[in-house]
Structures are given as C-alpha cells and as structure tokens.
Design an enzyme around this catalytic site. Sequence first.
Site, PDB file in Angstrom:
ATOM      1  N   ASP A  23     -26.845  85.504 -56.170  1.00  0.00           N
ATOM      2  CA  ASP A  23     -27.544  86.874 -55.592  1.00  0.00           C
ATOM      3  C   ASP A  23     -27.068  88.300 -54.422  1.00  0.00           C
ATOM      4  OD1 ASP A  23     -29.905  87.620 -55.809  1.00  0.00           O
ATOM      5  OD2 ASP A  23     -31.302  86.634 -53.952  1.00  0.00           O
ATOM      6  N   GLY A  24     -27.554  89.428 -54.966  1.00  0.00           N
ATOM      7  CA  GLY A  24     -27.260  90.210 -54.125  1.00  0.00           C
ATOM      8  C   GLY A  24     -26.671  91.701 -54.655  1.00  0.00           C
ATOM      9  N   GLY A  26     -27.622  94.013 -56.398  1.00  0.00           N
ATOM     10  CA  GLY A  26     -28.659  94.662 -56.134  1.00  0.00           C
ATOM     11  C   GLY A  26     -28.466  95.725 -54.884  1.00  0.00           C
ATOM     12  N   ARG A  36     -28.257  99.533 -59.097  1.00  0.00           N
ATOM     13  CA  ARG A  36     -28.139  98.262 -59.718  1.00  0.00           C
ATOM     14  C   ARG A  36     -27.327  97.764 -60.895  1.00  0.00           C
ATOM     15  NH1 ARG A  36     -32.516  95.615 -57.415  1.00  0.00           N
ATOM     16  NH2 ARG A  36     -32.281  94.134 -58.312  1.00  0.00           N
ATOM     17  N   HIS A  40     -24.606  94.916 -60.380  1.00  0.00           N
ATOM     18  CA  HIS A  40     -24.302  93.747 -61.769  1.00  0.00           C
ATOM     19  C   HIS A  40     -22.570  93.854 -61.743  1.00  0.00           C
ATOM     20  CE1 HIS A  40     -27.987  92.718 -60.922  1.00  0.00           C
ATOM     21  NE2 HIS A  40     -28.674  94.015 -61.833  1.00  0.00           N
ATOM     22  N   SER A  68     -32.295  84.850 -65.186  1.00  0.00           N
ATOM     23  CA  SER A  68     -33.588  83.696 -64.669  1.00  0.00           C
ATOM     24  C   SER A  68     -34.399  84.029 -66.339  1.00  0.00           C
ATOM     25  CB  SER A  68     -33.884  83.233 -63.798  1.00  0.00           C
ATOM     26  OG  SER A  68     -34.745  84.671 -63.040  1.00  0.00           O
ATOM     27  N   LEU A 134     -11.648  72.132 -65.593  1.00  0.00           N
ATOM     28  CA  LEU A 134     -13.567  72.362 -65.216  1.00  0.00           C
ATOM     29  C   LEU A 134     -14.230  73.207 -66.140  1.00  0.00           C
ATOM     30  CD1 LEU A 134     -14.886  73.956 -62.824  1.00  0.00           C
ATOM     31  CD2 LEU A 134     -13.919  76.169 -63.240  1.00  0.00           C
ATOM     32  N   ARG A 189     -26.008  79.676 -52.664  1.00  0.00           N
ATOM     33  CA  ARG A 189     -26.707  81.058 -52.173  1.00  0.00           C
ATOM     34  C   ARG A 189     -26.154  81.516 -51.651  1.00  0.00           C
ATOM     35  NH1 ARG A 189     -33.150  82.503 -55.215  1.00  0.00           N
ATOM     36  NH2 ARG A 189     -32.615  84.260 -54.911  1.00  0.00           N
ATOM     37  N   ARG A 195     -34.125  80.166 -50.944  1.00  0.00           N
ATOM     38  CA  ARG A 195     -35.254  79.705 -52.381  1.00  0.00           C
ATOM     39  C   ARG A 195     -34.002  78.813 -53.170  1.00  0.00           C
ATOM     40  NH1 ARG A 195     -37.397  85.247 -51.547  1.00  0.00           N
ATOM     41  NH2 ARG A 195     -36.649  86.252 -52.364  1.00  0.00           N
ATOM     42  N   GLU A 208     -26.738  69.726 -51.385  1.00  0.00           N
ATOM     43  CA  GLU A 208     -26.424  69.714 -50.040  1.00  0.00           C
ATOM     44  C   GLU A 208     -26.705  71.178 -50.954  1.00  0.00           C
ATOM     45  OE1 GLU A 208     -26.296  68.628 -47.679  1.00  0.00           O
ATOM     46  OE2 GLU A 208     -26.128  66.980 -48.309  1.00  0.00           O
TER      47      GLU A 208
HETATM   48  C1  IPE Z   1     -32.679  83.919 -58.611  1.00  0.00           C
HETATM   49  O1  IPE Z   1     -32.198  85.767 -58.305  1.00  0.00           O
HETATM   50  C2  IPE Z   1     -31.908  84.556 -60.103  1.00  0.00           C
HETATM   51  C3  IPE Z   1     -30.500  84.497 -60.245  1.00  0.00           C
HETATM   52  C4  IPE Z   1     -29.292  84.715 -59.559  1.00  0.00           C
HETATM   53  C5  IPE Z   1     -29.991  85.003 -62.145  1.00  0.00           C
HETATM   54  P1  IPE Z   1     -33.822  86.624 -58.124  1.00  0.00           P
HETATM   55  O2  IPE Z   1     -33.336  87.753 -57.307  1.00  0.00           O
HETATM   56  O3  IPE Z   1     -34.387  86.849 -59.520  1.00  0.00           O
HETATM   57  O4  IPE Z   1     -34.686  85.627 -56.834  1.00  0.00           O
HETATM   58  P2  IPE Z   1     -35.549  85.873 -57.024  1.00  0.00           P
HETATM   59  O5  IPE Z   1     -36.290  86.971 -57.600  1.00  0.00           O
HETATM   60  O6  IPE Z   1     -35.248  87.098 -55.161  1.00  0.00           O
HETATM   61  O7  IPE Z   1     -36.302  84.882 -56.248  1.00  0.00           O
HETATM   62  C1  IPE Z   2     -28.313  88.528 -58.188  1.00  0.00           C
HETATM   63  O1  IPE Z   2     -28.465  89.507 -58.026  1.00  0.00           O
HETATM   64  C2  IPE Z   2     -27.881  88.838 -60.069  1.00  0.00           C
HETATM   65  C3  IPE Z   2     -29.107  88.355 -60.557  1.00  0.00           C
HETATM   66  C4  IPE Z   2     -30.549  87.876 -60.644  1.00  0.00           C
HETATM   67  C5  IPE Z   2     -29.553  88.807 -62.642  1.00  0.00           C
HETATM   68  P1  IPE Z   2     -30.299  90.588 -58.054  1.00  0.00           P
HETATM   69  O2  IPE Z   2     -30.097  91.505 -59.516  1.00  0.00           O
HETATM   70  O3  IPE Z   2     -31.309  89.606 -58.035  1.00  0.00           O
HETATM   71  O4  IPE Z   2     -29.527  91.111 -56.103  1.00  0.00           O
HETATM   72  P2  IPE Z   2     -30.911  92.153 -55.545  1.00  0.00           P
HETATM   73  O5  IPE Z   2     -30.911  90.514 -54.866  1.00  0.00           O
HETATM   74  O6  IPE Z   2     -32.053  92.313 -55.574  1.00  0.00           O
HETATM   75  O7  IPE Z   2     -30.226  92.132 -54.219  1.00  0.00           O
HETATM   76 MG    MG Z   3     -32.113  88.979 -56.518  1.00  0.00          MG
END
Ligand code: IPE
Ligand code: IPE
Ligand code: MG
Length: 242
Positions: A23-24, A26, A36, A40, A68, A134, A189, A195, A208
């Site tokens: 995550d992160g 964006g 964004r 990715h 997701s 793996l 995460r 979450r 864990e």
């Molecule tokens: C979870 O991240 C899905 C993926 C990392 C693919 P999101 O960025 O979509 O989750 P929320 O919306 O913050 O819960």
């Molecule tokens: C995770 O990064 C990648 C996917 C969910 C596909 P995000 O796109 O959720 O990045 P943020 O959470 O907005 O920073």
């Molecule tokens: Mg996200």
Amino acid sequence: MLLKNNNKIDESNIPGHIAIIMDGNGRWAKKRGLSRSIGHKEGSRTLKKIVEACYKLGVKYLTVYAFSTENWSRPREEVDDLMKLLLEYLKNAERELKGKNIRIRVIGEKKNLSEEIIKEIERVQKNTEHIKGLDFIIALNYGGRQELVEAVSNIVKDVKSGLISEIDEDIISQRLYTSGIPDPDLLIRTSGEMRISNFLIWQCCYTEFYFCDVLWPDFNEDNLKEAIISYQGRQRRFGGVK
Ligand code: IPE
Ligand code: IPE
Ligand code: MG
C-alpha cells in the site's frame, strides 16, 4: 546481517508464508507531484526486488495483494493503468525470474478481468507449475468475502448432490483459492494503514501482523528484514499457554 536496530535475522526461523498488502503507491506519487500511475509503476519495481529478497531468504510462500475487488471503484483511468501494469508484469515475470525456482500463481475472481490477462495468467501458471522453491502468489481481483461466498456456494452444491455431508474447517479451507497453501505466518502492510482491507480474512486468523509507515515504492530488503526480525521476536500461542 545487521540492521539499524542492531538485531540479527535468525536464518533458522524465516516465516514460511509472508503475505504483503502493498500500500501507498498513490501517496508516494502525490508527494512528488506525479500521477498515481507512476506510483504504481514504481511499486511494481519494488515488487520485483521483494520477490527476489524473499527467494534469497528461503521464504516458501509469498502472497501479495495487487488488486482488490473494491479497487474497481477507482477512476477508470487508474484501473486501466493498473491492469496494463499487471499484464506487463505477468508477461515479463518468467523472463525476469529465470534461473530462480519460483512458481507463479494468481488468486482471485477471473470474472471482470480481460481475456488478455486471463490468457497470460493461465500461461504463466502452466509454465511454472512444476517449479518447487518459492511459491509466489498474486492476489488479483481478490476479495476475502468474495472468496468465502464462492466457497460456500460450492459447498452447498456438493451437499445437495450428496458429495459431502458434513462441513468442517478443512472443507472450507479446501474450497478457497488458497487451497493447499499454508496460512500466512506474517502479514506486512506498508504505508501506515492498519487494516486488512478484505485480504485473506479466513487465512489470517493466527497470522502475525506487521505495519510500517514506509510507502510501498520505498519498501526495500532491509525493511523486509526488519519485519522478519519483529516476527521472530513474537510469541505465537495459538490460544494456548507458553
Ligand atoms: C488494499 O489497499 C488493496 C491493495 C493493496 C491491492 P487499498 O488502498 O485499496 O485499501 P484501503 O482502501 O486503504 O482500505
Ligand atoms: C496500493 O497503493 C496499490 C493498490 C491498491 C492497487 P494505493 O494505490 O492504494 O496507494 P494509496 O493508498 O492511495 O497511497
Ligand atoms: Mg491504498
């Protein structure tokens, strides 16, 4: 190997299955005034490095959350770019991982994915299915609740046809996309969110959790080792007493 907190990784206690919510991307891009989608793209580079790092460490299963069932609600352009990136990733994966014993599988709902991606998934899975080393599992169009709904529907069919008469935990586990794959030992995460966002909700019942503030494109081998060291300092009790 010594990390900044001076702790050493215990090579004899590497988690067998690591799951990662990447995550992160964006926020990483936003901080730099970039789109964004660039975030990715950078995130997919990180993924390549982390797969290799897990392989080197002797991790047996690595499951990453790539897209997701809720991510379809993002702007069309971002979804399109993510799908393009995933397609490219799958196309190049074998070449990039050549010489390493890495099997690739994709879990999630095939519905809504383009024919091109489905074809690529089938190809890469077939070409690597014999590989032992793996197991690299990509969760694409994955949702934990969706997975359970599908499993329950299948079980109901088999009960009706008389194929099974009793339902237990094993029957449910066997009907999930992750059938045959041990539950994750460690879930990481990135990006500071704490979450589960519909990821492996059944499978993580005794996993864990490790949360770190690093945004996924910045996550590196040392961060991974820090997560493993944290895991190694935990006492897993599974409801018992130690
Ligand atoms: C979870 O991240 C899905 C993926 C990392 C693919 P999101 O960025 O979509 O989750 P929320 O919306 O913050 O819960
Ligand atoms: C995770 O990064 C990648 C996917 C969910 C596909 P995000 O796109 O959720 O990045 P943020 O959470 O907005 O920073
Ligand atoms: Mg996200």
